[in-house]
Design an enzyme around this catalytic site. Structure first.
Site, mmCIF file in Angstrom:
data_model
loop_
_atom_site.group_PDB
_atom_site.id
_atom_site.type_symbol
_atom_site.label_atom_id
_atom_site.label_comp_id
_atom_site.label_asym_id
_atom_site.label_seq_id
_atom_site.Cartn_x
_atom_site.Cartn_y
_atom_site.Cartn_z
ATOM 1 N N TRP A 152 43.960 60.004 47.533
ATOM 2 C CA TRP A 152 44.343 60.503 48.848
ATOM 3 C C TRP A 152 43.663 59.755 49.974
ATOM 4 O O TRP A 152 42.486 59.429 49.901
ATOM 5 C CB TRP A 152 43.970 61.993 48.918
ATOM 6 C CG TRP A 152 44.011 62.534 50.307
ATOM 7 C CD1 TRP A 152 43.015 62.487 51.252
ATOM 8 C CD2 TRP A 152 45.120 63.168 50.951
ATOM 9 N NE1 TRP A 152 43.440 63.067 52.425
ATOM 10 C CE2 TRP A 152 44.711 63.492 52.272
ATOM 11 C CE3 TRP A 152 46.406 63.517 50.542
ATOM 12 C CZ2 TRP A 152 45.560 64.133 53.176
ATOM 13 C CZ3 TRP A 152 47.239 64.162 51.448
ATOM 14 C CH2 TRP A 152 46.810 64.460 52.748
ATOM 15 N N ASN A 154 43.560 59.894 54.539
ATOM 16 C CA ASN A 154 44.109 60.416 55.782
ATOM 17 C C ASN A 154 43.652 59.576 56.982
ATOM 18 O O ASN A 154 43.944 58.393 57.049
ATOM 19 C CB ASN A 154 43.972 61.933 55.960
ATOM 20 C CG ASN A 154 42.571 62.486 55.823
ATOM 21 O OD1 ASN A 154 42.003 62.471 54.733
ATOM 22 N ND2 ASN A 154 42.025 63.028 56.902
ATOM 23 N N ASP A 155 42.914 60.109 57.927
ATOM 24 C CA ASP A 155 42.694 59.457 59.223
ATOM 25 C C ASP A 155 42.166 58.030 59.132
ATOM 26 O O ASP A 155 41.279 57.749 58.341
ATOM 27 C CB ASP A 155 41.651 60.221 60.051
ATOM 28 C CG ASP A 155 41.988 61.683 60.266
ATOM 29 O OD1 ASP A 155 41.225 62.345 60.988
ATOM 30 O OD2 ASP A 155 43.002 62.151 59.709
ATOM 31 N N TRP A 179 43.794 66.213 49.764
ATOM 32 C CA TRP A 179 42.632 66.181 50.638
ATOM 33 C C TRP A 179 41.471 66.932 50.015
ATOM 34 O O TRP A 179 41.639 68.002 49.452
ATOM 35 C CB TRP A 179 43.007 66.811 51.980
ATOM 36 C CG TRP A 179 41.889 66.844 52.987
ATOM 37 C CD1 TRP A 179 41.468 65.808 53.762
ATOM 38 C CD2 TRP A 179 41.076 67.961 53.322
ATOM 39 N NE1 TRP A 179 40.432 66.219 54.559
ATOM 40 C CE2 TRP A 179 40.164 67.537 54.317
ATOM 41 C CE3 TRP A 179 41.004 69.281 52.876
ATOM 42 C CZ2 TRP A 179 39.217 68.377 54.884
ATOM 43 C CZ3 TRP A 179 40.061 70.134 53.443
ATOM 44 C CH2 TRP A 179 39.179 69.661 54.437
ATOM 45 N N TRP A 214 33.606 62.857 57.950
ATOM 46 C CA TRP A 214 34.894 62.880 58.642
ATOM 47 C C TRP A 214 35.042 61.747 59.639
ATOM 48 O O TRP A 214 34.276 60.806 59.652
ATOM 49 C CB TRP A 214 35.097 64.246 59.304
ATOM 50 C CG TRP A 214 35.391 65.345 58.313
ATOM 51 C CD1 TRP A 214 35.565 65.226 56.968
ATOM 52 C CD2 TRP A 214 35.531 66.741 58.610
ATOM 53 N NE1 TRP A 214 35.806 66.464 56.412
ATOM 54 C CE2 TRP A 214 35.796 67.401 57.393
ATOM 55 C CE3 TRP A 214 35.483 67.488 59.789
ATOM 56 C CZ2 TRP A 214 36.009 68.781 57.311
ATOM 57 C CZ3 TRP A 214 35.687 68.858 59.710
ATOM 58 C CH2 TRP A 214 35.943 69.491 58.491
ATOM 59 N N THR A 215 35.990 61.878 60.523
ATOM 60 C CA THR A 215 36.463 60.760 61.342
ATOM 61 C C THR A 215 35.450 60.306 62.383
ATOM 62 O O THR A 215 34.684 61.101 62.918
ATOM 63 C CB THR A 215 37.786 61.179 61.996
ATOM 64 O OG1 THR A 215 38.771 61.262 60.981
ATOM 65 C CG2 THR A 215 38.241 60.199 63.063
ATOM 66 N N ASP A 279 35.454 64.253 65.785
ATOM 67 C CA ASP A 279 36.160 62.995 66.034
ATOM 68 C C ASP A 279 35.697 62.270 67.304
ATOM 69 O O ASP A 279 36.485 62.090 68.249
ATOM 70 C CB ASP A 279 37.679 63.231 66.104
ATOM 71 C CG ASP A 279 38.206 64.052 64.933
ATOM 72 O OD1 ASP A 279 39.211 64.758 65.108
ATOM 73 O OD2 ASP A 279 37.612 63.985 63.845
ATOM 74 N N GLU A 333 42.272 67.191 68.249
ATOM 75 C CA GLU A 333 41.612 66.353 67.247
ATOM 76 C C GLU A 333 41.787 64.881 67.639
ATOM 77 O O GLU A 333 42.681 64.544 68.402
ATOM 78 C CB GLU A 333 42.247 66.567 65.868
ATOM 79 C CG GLU A 333 42.160 67.990 65.347
ATOM 80 C CD GLU A 333 42.575 68.091 63.895
ATOM 81 O OE1 GLU A 333 41.696 68.299 63.045
ATOM 82 O OE2 GLU A 333 43.787 67.975 63.601
ATOM 83 N N ASP A 366 46.187 69.984 66.595
ATOM 84 C CA ASP A 366 46.067 70.710 65.334
ATOM 85 C C ASP A 366 47.222 71.704 65.183
ATOM 86 O O ASP A 366 47.715 71.956 64.092
ATOM 87 C CB ASP A 366 44.730 71.467 65.343
ATOM 88 C CG ASP A 366 44.181 71.706 63.951
ATOM 89 O OD1 ASP A 366 43.272 72.546 63.813
ATOM 90 O OD2 ASP A 366 44.658 71.063 63.002
#
Lengths: 669, 180
Positions: A152, A154-155, A179, A214-215, A279, A333, A366
């Protein structure tokens, strides 16, 4: 992170829950699917289900929040209108015990004649006839879009150009095709096309990012050093901001990263919920010589962008008020903030300000999982930004992309003086299929972003020029006529890896002749390519099968309104894209300005299960994920079509076969 | 009479939530459950699912979401048990039905092993869109399972509808969490 292979089992014979600690416990024993026979898999799944229920009941809960009824108005076009429903939210009950004649779901049931040939039994008892078989699934992998070898993603995170290499980082699950267990993947490229995979850049090994690395975004300092700010989800599910930097600034591959010993450098400020703070952006210089970043959040239902100033990326000062906020938009986000030149042309470094410059604020909402931007004025002293047109403010106006495209982020490519946009392209199939094929998600083809100098009120996006290096042989089709109702084959040697540039003209005399209509058209509520009007729909049928049992129309729909003004819409129709019953079947798109003297123009990148369609030079973009069962490999076709009732269409197109980008691990590391 | 009483109890008080024998509570007295279920398309099912779990009276919106996710897991597991039962009785099903059952097993394994954990992790860490993805996908898996069978041949219809509907309820509550 614990033992992945031994899920807890309830005490034998006792249906009561096994008590565990509350929410804080990091539990990943549920994430790993088990190997083994079907029977033991079923038993395990049953116990997992019972365990999961106990986990929920025994867990603690967060503080109660007030429940408010949410009404989110918004637009799906360059104008005001109700927002499109997110994919999957339309309620369609399972078609239960009905005969074929009465009320059966529109999705086709597969008959033996429709299934591909074959007969071997695969490991889990499914024959090769049954979707999804391995042939269909392996076709879905792309040839020239960024994706890891498996699992997987994502961002996009921290993109930058450094010592001759484009760097790309991304949210990655090393353990599954869904995720979870999020860490930072890493890849490099000389040209943003031919990527080479590197080892993971950061893993979840600190208390402040153990529930997710995270991002984040990169800032390149004037002396060339790189600062990476990113969000961590702590062991207590608090969202904090952390600083990381390369272990060795002389390493062009930036293989190893160091987390600042004093992390976290930012925690949620008073009044901001600990799950609404993530973020961080690339920093830009203020006139006082400080660095400034923005972080998205929300207060009640108002999405906001917080501002922090810093000298050292370690100590931050929260500025009063917000950069901007828009009521009703919910959590912002992946906020992005950058300048664009009024005159168009090159991109600008994030710190540029002054005359001849507008500033873009972008947020990923979101609430509806779409990326919105607005153009406006940045008041550096006040630390505020104001939209040029408040009716199309952030979150209620223009989207980067009217298909599947989220968590996007730009960076300034100093080597070619351009601003480049990355976007996460998720899946529109079922997670069961993702598990079977062993991967999920793509990145969009990187796009340059500039102000549209002709309209002044929107951006233009276009695939980076390096995408043209993938072009192989081409075929031109000039002045192909499609009368109303026509479907015209475009004969190609292959139709799954294409770069298409096409222009269309409506028959002028017919346009003048047709009556004015007061139709209020929206792609999402129309009947797709079957929605016949006087002047449309017309366009291309992509990834189509010879008999059109599967087809993905990408098209224009023109409405002649009051005073003979033409309004054009650009749509992509998933409704007949596949015979499978578990993929997205909605219709996407938006209004697109077509200026006097412009033809209807589209560029499309077709790369197996992704189609990216750019209308009017990138004024409106739709990214689609398509999963045909038959229109794959040599059976895929391209057609020109015109399903309007009154006007003929003349099309000219050039179609290139596209090479693979041969994305693979960096050699000899 | 006895049979219907047992049926009532098992329907209203699924195994996972049995603690002592609870009395039927005054639903109208609990604002959060009522308000939340009004935001879902299946109000009665939502009420029934939440009310049958005593924890729902002492928790917040996120907690209600987790309870409905538990119901998804429970019903998906029930579907897997029934598939297992039918598949072991080899002589009773046609090849097309067995094939669809195998496909459904893949789908429900994905629900239990992927969708549910993903949703719980998402709720726990506050990155809520993945809870939306997980619950919506569970509804898709259930619906697709039903459509994998020719008309009238599905031995899972009641469970497919049950998983679908409770997943849709869960997704609506997750959306309420996102928008709160």
């Amino acid at each position: 992170m614990g033992d992945h292979n031994q899920p807890f089992l309830p005490v034998s014979g006792d249906p009561e829950c096994v008590p565990i600690q509350g929410d804080d416990v990091v539990d990943d024993s549920l994430h790993r699917p088990q190997q083994g026979s079907t029977k033991s898999k079923l038993l395990l799944a049953v116990f997992s289900g019972i365990f999961v229920v106990c986990l929920i009941l025994a867990g603690g809960y967060d503080k109660s929040g007030v429940v408010k009824v949410a009404q989110l108005g918004g637009v799906d076009e360059l104008g005001v209108g109700p927002i499109e429903m997110p994919a999957g939210s339309t309620i369609v009950r399972p078609a239960v015990s009905r005969g074929k004649s009465a009320g059966v779901s529109e999705k086709a049931n597969l008959s033996p004649e429709q299934l591909l040939g074959g007969g071997e039994v695969s490991g889990d008892g499914l024959t090769e006839d049954f979707p999804w078989n391995n042939s269909m699934l392996s076709w879905q992998r792309t040839a020239f879009h960024f994706q890891p070898e498996k699992n997987w993603m994502n961002d996009p995170n921290g993109p930058l150009f450094y010592k001759g290499w484009y760097h790309f980082f991304y949210q990655y699950n090393p353990n599954a095709a869904v995720w979870g267990d999020i860490v930072w993947g890493h890849a490099v490229s000389r040209d943003m096309i031919h990527w080479l995979h590197l080892p993971l850049a950061m893993v979840a090994d600190q208390w402040y990012d153990v529930q997710g690395v995270w991002t984040g975004s990169a800032t390149i300092l004037p002396d060339g050093k790189v600062m990476m700010l990113y969000t961590g989800s702590t062991n207590e599910s608090v969202q904090v901001q952390n600083l990381a930097y390369p272990a060795n600034h002389d390493d062009p591959l930036l293989l190893d990263w160091v987390k600042h010993p004093g992390n976290p450098v930012l925690v949620p400020p008073p009044g901001i919920h600990h799950k609404d703070f993530r973020d961080p952006t690339t920093a830009w210089k203020t006139s006082e010589g400080k660095w400034r970043i923005t972080i998205g959040s929300k207060v009640n239902k108002t999405g906001i962008a917080l501002i922090y100033d810093t000298d050292d990326f370690i100590n931050f000062e929260l500025k009063d008020g917000f950069l901007h906020g828009v009521p009703g938009t919910g959590m912002w986000e992946c906020v992005d903030f950058y300048p664009v030149a009024v005159a168009g042309g090159n991109g600008l470094d994030t710190s540029v300000n002054g005359a001849g410059v507008r500033h873009v604020v972008k947020a990923s909402l979101d609430d509806d999982r779409h990326d919105y931007y607005a153009i406006g004025t940045y008041d550096e002293e006040a630390g505020k930004w104001y939209p040029d047109n408040p009716t199309i403010d952030v979150g209620i106006g223009i989207r980067y992309d009217y298909g599947i495209f989220y968590a996007s982020k730009t960076f300034f490519d100093q080597s070619k003086q351009r601003r480049v946009l990355w976007g996460w392209i998720g899946e529109w199939d079922s997670e069961a299929a993702d598990v079977r094929k062993g991967w999920a998600s793509l990145q969009g083809m990187p796009r340059t972003v500039v102000l549209d100098t002709k309209t002044g009120s929107n951006l233009l996006q276009w695939p980076v020029v390096e995408s043209e290096s993938l072009r192989l042989r081409s075929k031109e089709f000039k002045n192909v006529v499609a009368k109303p109702g026509a479907v015209v084959p475009i004969k190609l040697e292959a139709a799954t890896q294409l770069d298409i540039v096409a222009e269309f003209e409506l028959d002028k005399e017919a346009v003048e002749r047709v009556a004015e209509s007061d139709e209020e058209f929206k792609c999402s509520s129309s009947k797709g390519a079957a929605h016949r009007g006087a002047l449309g729909p017309f366009g291309l049928l992509v990834l189509s099968e010879e008999t059109l049992s599967e087809q993905t129309p990408v098209y224009f729909y023109v409405v002649k309104g009051k005073n003979a003004t033409l309004r054009t819409y650009f749509c992509a129709d998933q409704s007949r894209s596949s015979l499978a019953n578990d993929v997205n079947k909605q219709i996407y798109g938006s209004y697109v300005p077509v200026l006097t003297g412009e033809k209807f123009a589209v560029r499309m990148l077709v790369d197996h299960s992704i189609i990216e369609s750019f209308a009017q030079g990138g004024r409106s973009v739709i990214t689609s994920r398509v999963y045909p069962t038959k229109a794959i490999y040599g059976a895929a076709r391209l057609f020109l079509f015109n399903n309007g009732t009154e006007a003929g269409v003349t099309a000219s197109l050039k179609v290139w076969q596209m090479n693979s980008a041969f994305i693979r691990p960096f050699p000899n590391l | 009479m006895i049979r219907s009483t047992i049926f009532c109890i098992l329907t209203l008080y699924p195994i996972s939530c049995i603690q002592a024998t609870p009395s039927i509570p005054n639903i109208l007295g609990n604002n959060l459950i009522d308000q939340t279920c009004k935001k879902t398309p299946y109000y009665d099912l939502c009420i029934q699912t939440l009310v049958s779990c005593p924890e729902s009276f002492h928790t917040d919106l996120e907690g209600l979401a987790k309870i409905t996710v538990g119901a998804i897991a429970q019903k998906a597991s029930a579907a897997l048990r029934r598939i297992e039962t039918i598949l072991t009785k080899k002589e009773h099903s046609k090849p097309a039905v067995r094939e669809a059952l195998n496909a459904c097993a893949s789908r429900y394994r994905a629900v239990v092993e992927q969708d549910v954990p993903e949703t719980l992790m998402s709720l726990r860490t506050g990155n809520y869109k993945f809870a939306s993805r997980g619950t919506n996908d569970a509804a898709t898996e259930a619906m697709s399972c039903e459509e994998d069978f020719a008309a009238g041949e599905s031995p899972l219809s009641d469970l497919n509808v049950a998983v679908h509907d409770v997943s849709v309820v869960a997704a609506a509550i997750v959306q309420a969490v996102i928008e709160s």
